[in-house]
Design an enzyme around this catalytic site. Structure first.
Site, PDB file in Angstrom:
ATOM      1  N   SER A   1     -47.086 -33.779  38.982  1.00  0.00           N
ATOM      2  CA  SER A   1     -46.800 -34.091  40.432  1.00  0.00           C
ATOM      3  C   SER A   1     -45.389 -33.547  40.905  1.00  0.00           C
ATOM      4  O   SER A   1     -45.072 -33.491  42.051  1.00  0.00           O
ATOM      5  CB  SER A   1     -46.584 -35.691  40.584  1.00  0.00           C
ATOM      6  OG  SER A   1     -47.771 -36.263  40.217  1.00  0.00           O
TER       7      SER A   1
ATOM      8  N   GLU B   1       0.760  -1.186  -0.008  1.00  0.00           N
ATOM      9  CA  GLU B   1      -0.001   0.151   0.017  1.00  0.00           C
ATOM     10  C   GLU B   1       0.791   1.254  -0.091  1.00  0.00           C
ATOM     11  O   GLU B   1       0.516   2.322  -0.483  1.00  0.00           O
ATOM     12  CB  GLU B   1      -0.743  -0.051   1.229  1.00  0.00           C
ATOM     13  CG  GLU B   1      -1.904  -0.918   1.233  1.00  0.00           C
ATOM     14  CD  GLU B   1      -2.925  -0.845   0.226  1.00  0.00           C
ATOM     15  OE1 GLU B   1      -3.489   0.325  -0.194  1.00  0.00           O
ATOM     16  OE2 GLU B   1      -3.255  -1.779  -0.467  1.00  0.00           O
TER      17      GLU B   1
END
Length: 793
Positions: A463, A86
């Protein structure tokens, strides 16, 4: 000579014009330039990340994947790769590379096209942080002036660090840390030279040079970067040759999720958005949950195994669908038919490609072909109803056909035919001392159904609700030895539409029964008579102490059999009261929230069981962070007796198969609703409380015999067994104010010294029976009278 002077004059005039233009542009643009101080405190958009208590990654949320890195943590060779690709003069120019600009201007004059931008890394930082992507000369001039300003205020390393963290790299990845993870599943220090060059080549055109989307073009760009690195002296020729020859293995990599806890992750995501709005996705917050990674894995495995086992008991429903196989299709084409199919709950999609007498060949999504032998197929009797299966298959053709899309799973060395269960379930496990959720599985697989049954499914507990009614009875004056008649009865309850004739699950009646025995064997009629004796309104008010919502509790006698509705998390919270000695804790799943800099945004301060925290002064005087004591909602004596009675459920009652875990500190209660719509087991030790539930989302019978003890208890055992492995057995002594005496098991009264079948029972001091039992079973009071127990009704 005259011509030369004319040309020089024209050139001077042109340069003067350019300088005046630039100066004018500067004085026009400069006042509009943003402050560089913004870059000093820049807040990168970093995704929300969720971790377990032991810091294993659970999930990541956010559109932008970013893993911020400091410049000191970037390998030197990777920095050089980016400079080579770059801006090789980055450390030399003042933010603008005039040589690069002149080259770009020359190309523009020569070709009439903008082939080179001449942008430096500093100019890219200026553009990415402050400017739009608009292509105009004014924006370019602004970019140049801004780059010069950035260079005056920041160091080169600061600028480069901003660039390496901000730049878009494709695959939703921003910055090099995320790029290394997204393409290779690696950290920066694990990348090869070739991989560094590949990543460094991406900023120029992330979509064009994406090594996943276009490997050939990406390889050319990588090799160009490697060539630049060699020419600039960053690598030698041997390293260059080796890197160019390296075959790139880039492939999509999601964040390295370490635990399957998607239901918890979604709970965290929803909570963070509620607190912080959509900004939660981009502020880089890290959320540390209370989830234990080992416990969570065990919960997933136990729940899935239990659902699969239930499904196998009820038969094979056939292929998910039929796929059309092209004539002469090769393996790659066939595997492509499975491209959109995903593995769910450990069950892999597979295509049947050949069927033999006692086996078949199936193709997996990854292109592998495996064989299912008869041992992996023979279980698949056809499903007919919840209570019926077809005859056993005689050949593989009775089960599968070519083109079937099926599911398979490995079981040891054998591949098994499988199917996605039609039934669903949930498991919740938490610490009873403070409510911290250690594990939560809200269904078979989150990516199959996002409905979180652990916190959203309101089901009848059956239950498994009885212990709360029994606790209310103990508070109302009953004891574990109180005798209640287990006999047929018809209730004309005004709250019910018609006369109610309840019965026990077995269909039998057992006559006079002690409360401990009734709970151990889950006697329905005893539970109903208890509720009738203490009053429905009293019971409803009492059980709300355990955190239950008033609207979830019916106002009739069916409450005794668990006809209300509640979520698995709610009932687990209720059982925690029995496990911790009587205190109501608040379940929580977020321990702390940390910002991107490591600062604490939130720290949980849960209610904790603290018997010694008697008053606010004591709490405030503690040297460590003050404890917020949980409220005592049940007396220690009541909680101990209930835990003791539920230990008998495991030792000799409906959950006695849990004895296989080899611990004597287990307690709990099975739960089964009418017609077996829901099956539960809720159980605990003093250090861990867990509930397992199984049922159909669209409420339907599970089938004959699919009780809590058969369908839910194995899930609980598969989780609790290994979860408790290595932890000591905890035996809690009775709290103060309790006495253990010998009683007659037939009537609950004091046993004589010579009674051979006498048993021990524990009572509150003021509730010890005052009557002696005669050997005949009749009652003899201390004055010599006889009669029947007063509590027999």
């Amino acid at each position: 000579m005259k011509l030369l002077r004319l040309m020089l004059t024209a050139l001077f005039g042109l340069l003067t014009l350019v300088l005046i233009t630039v100066a004018g542009a500067y004085f026009y643009i400069a006042p509009q330039l943003p402050s560089i101080e913004v870059l000093r405190d820049v807040q990168m958009q970093v995704p929300l990340r969720v971790f377990s208590r032991d810091e294993k990654l659970i999930a990541e949320f956010g559109e932008k994947r970013r893993i911020p890195v400091s410049i000191d943590g970037v390998p030197n060779l990777m920095v050089k790769a980016f400079l080579a690709a770059e801006d090789d003069r980055f450390y030399e120019h003042p933010g603008v590379d005039y040589q690069g600009l002149l080259r770009a201007a020359f190309e523009l004059a020569r070709t009439g096209e903008k082939r080179q931008g001449g942008s430096t890394i500093t100019m890219q930082v200026a553009r990415n942080f402050f400017l739009s992507s608009e292509k105009s000369y004014l924006r370019k001039l602004t970019e140049i002036f801004l780059a010069l300003k950035i260079e005056r205020d920041l160091t080169k390393d600061q600028i480069l660090e901003l660039y390496l963290n901000k730049i878009f790299m494709g695959q939703r990845a921003y910055g090099i840390g995320a790029a290394a993870q997204a393409y290779y599943g690696l950290r920066l220090d694990q990348l090869s030279v070739a991989q560094m060059a590949m990543i460094a080549g991406l900023p120029k055109a992330p979509s064009r040079y994406n090594p996943i989307a276009d490997p050939k073009r990406a390889a050319l760009r990588r090799n160009y970067v490697l060539g630049r690195m060699r020419d600039l002296g960053h690598i030698d020729s041997a390293t260059y040759d080796m890197a160019v020859a390296e075959i790139d293995d880039a492939s999509p990599h999601a964040s390295a999720v370490e635990i399957d806890a998607a239901y918890i992750a979604e709970m965290v995501r929803a909570e963070l958005v509620r607190r912080y709005g959509d900004e939660a996705y981009a502020q880089g917050m890290r959320v540390y949950t209370t989830v234990d990674s080992r416990h969570q894995t065990l919960a997933n495995e136990a729940l899935r195994a239990g659902l699969i086992d239930y499904d196998k008991r009820h038969g094979y429903r056939g292929a998910e669908r039929k796929l059309s196989i092209p004539v002469d299709a090769d393996a790659a084409t066939l595997a492509g038919l499975l491209h959109n199919e995903t593995t769910l709950g450990g069950l892999s999609p597979a295509l049947v490609v050949a069927v033999e007498e006692k086996s078949c060949q199936v193709l997996l999504r990854d292109g592998r072909e495996i064989r299912l032998d008869w041992d992996g197929l023979s279980w698949a009797r056809r499903y007919q109803s919840a209570n019926r299966r077809a005859a056993a298959p005689e050949s593989a053709a009775d089960i599968v056909a070519v083109g079937d899309l099926v599911r398979v799973r490995p079981e040891g060395d054998i591949w098994q035919l499988a199917q996605l269960p039609a039934v669903e379930g949930a498991l919740v496990s938490l610490d009873p001392s403070d409510g911290a959720i250690h594990a939560l599985a809200g269904g078979f697989d989150f990516y199959r159904s996002k409905f979180n049954r652990a916190i959203q499914a309101n089901r009848q507990p059956g239950s498994s609700f009885k212990p709360f009614v029994y606790s209310a009875a103990l508070e109302k004056g009953f004891t574990a030895a109180s005798v209640v008649n287990d006999a047929p009865v018809v209730f004309d309850d005004p709250a019910l539409e018609r006369a109610w004739r309840p019965e026990n699950y077995s269909g039998r009646f057992y006559g006079p029964t002690r409360l401990r025995e009734a709970l151990t064997h889950s006697r329905n009629l005893v539970s109903i008579r208890i509720l009738q004796a203490i009053g429905v309104n009293y019971a409803r008010d009492y059980v709300r102490r355990f955190g239950f919502r008033a609207e979830s509790l019916p106002g009739d006698l069916s409450l005794a059999l668990g006809s209300g509705t509640m979520t698995p998390l709610e009932i687990t919270r209720g059982y925690a009261v029995f496990a911790n000695g009587g205190y109501l804790v608040e379940p929580y799943f977020i321990d702390r929230i940390v910002d991107v800099e490591g600062g604490i945004l939130y720290q949980a301060e849960p209610l904790r069981v603290c018997p010694d925290c008697r008053d606010e002064v004591t709490v405030a005087e503690q040297e460590v962070a003050p404890i917020k004591p949980a409220e005592a909602v049940v007396t220690p004596q009541n909680a101990w007796l209930m835990a003791s009675m539920m230990q008998d459920v495991v030792r000799e009652g409906t959950a006695k198969r849990a004895r296989a875990l080899g611990r004597d500190d287990l307690a709990g209660k099975t739960g089964t609703t009418n017609d077996q719509y829901d099956a539960w087991f809720c159980g605990f030790t003093p250090t861990l409380v867990t509930s397992a539930w199984i049922g159909f989302d669209a409420v339907a019978p599970l089938g004959s015999g699919e009780t809590g003890g058969r369908a839910a208890l194995p899930i609980w055992m598969d989780y609790m067994g290994p979860a408790l492995e290595g932890t000591p057995v905890v035996r809690k002594d009775p709290p103060t104010g309790m006495v253990t005496v010998r009683i007659d098991p037939s009537n609950g009264l004091l046993a004589g010294s010579d009674q051979a079948d006498a048993i021990f029972e524990t009572f509150r001091e003021d509730e010890v029976p005052q009557q002696m039992s005669s050997s005949s079973g009749a009652v003899t009071d201390q004055n010599g009278g006889t009669g029947v127990p007063e509590q027999l009704f």
